[in-house]
Design a protein around this motif. Structure first.
Motif, PDB file in Angstrom:
ATOM      1  N   MET A  51      40.382  38.895  31.406  1.00  0.00           N
ATOM      2  CA  MET A  51      41.094  39.891  30.596  1.00  0.00           C
ATOM      3  C   MET A  51      41.770  40.969  31.445  1.00  0.00           C
ATOM      4  SD  MET A  51      38.396  40.195  27.437  1.00  0.00           S
ATOM      5  CE  MET A  51      39.153  41.596  26.682  1.00  0.00           C
ATOM      6  N   LEU A  52      41.515  40.989  32.753  1.00  0.00           N
ATOM      7  CA  LEU A  52      42.209  41.930  33.638  1.00  0.00           C
ATOM      8  C   LEU A  52      43.705  41.648  33.666  1.00  0.00           C
ATOM      9  CD1 LEU A  52      39.710  42.123  36.626  1.00  0.00           C
ATOM     10  CD2 LEU A  52      40.246  43.919  34.982  1.00  0.00           C
ATOM     11  N   TYR A  53      44.069  40.380  33.476  1.00  0.00           N
ATOM     12  CA  TYR A  53      45.490  40.007  33.447  1.00  0.00           C
ATOM     13  C   TYR A  53      45.999  40.207  32.034  1.00  0.00           C
ATOM     14  CZ  TYR A  53      44.322  37.849  37.861  1.00  0.00           C
ATOM     15  OH  TYR A  53      43.884  37.633  39.139  1.00  0.00           O
ATOM     16  N   GLY A  54      46.495  41.378  31.774  1.00  0.00           N
ATOM     17  CA  GLY A  54      46.967  41.697  30.434  1.00  0.00           C
ATOM     18  C   GLY A  54      48.152  42.631  30.499  1.00  0.00           C
ATOM     19  N   ASN A  55      48.479  43.207  29.390  1.00  0.00           N
ATOM     20  CA  ASN A  55      49.641  44.080  29.327  1.00  0.00           C
ATOM     21  C   ASN A  55      49.271  45.557  29.350  1.00  0.00           C
ATOM     22  OD1 ASN A  55      48.493  44.271  26.854  1.00  0.00           O
ATOM     23  ND2 ASN A  55      50.350  43.855  25.676  1.00  0.00           N
ATOM     24  N   HIS A  56      48.054  45.898  29.801  1.00  0.00           N
ATOM     25  CA  HIS A  56      47.679  47.304  29.875  1.00  0.00           C
ATOM     26  C   HIS A  56      48.129  47.888  31.219  1.00  0.00           C
ATOM     27  CE1 HIS A  56      44.248  44.802  31.132  1.00  0.00           C
ATOM     28  NE2 HIS A  56      44.083  45.701  32.088  1.00  0.00           N
TER      29      HIS A  56
END
Length: 89
Positions: A51-56
């Protein structure tokens, strides 16, 4: 103070559950899924890291994801160590 009925019962076996203590033991299986629980824990820890690879854009989310994943992995490693040395007790 324990009543006389409790004193008479005693422990029949290590894995035996007395139906008077756990009524569901009379009609079905009563136990846990230790291997499946460990597998699910590792899968969840990896999913948190994915989930570190996201759009945040902020680091707050990354720190929470990494921290929770490390905490979960630490608990799983402690559980593996406890399981490995359980026969010594």
């Amino acid at each position: 103070m324990a009543s006389k009925a409790v004193e008479k019962r005693g422990r029949v076996g290590v894995d035996t559950v007395d139906p008077r203590d756990e009524p569901s033991a009379e009609w079905g299986w009563h136990g846990s899924f230790p291997k499946a629980t460990r597998i699910a824990g590792w899968v969840c820890a990896v999913i948190l890291l994915v989930m570190l690879y996201g759009n945040h854009h902020g680091w707050t989310e990354n720190l929470w994801l990494i921290g929770l994943s490390l905490l979960m992995m630490f608990g799983l490693v402690l559980d593996m160590r406890k399981q490995r040395t359980a026969w010594r007790k």
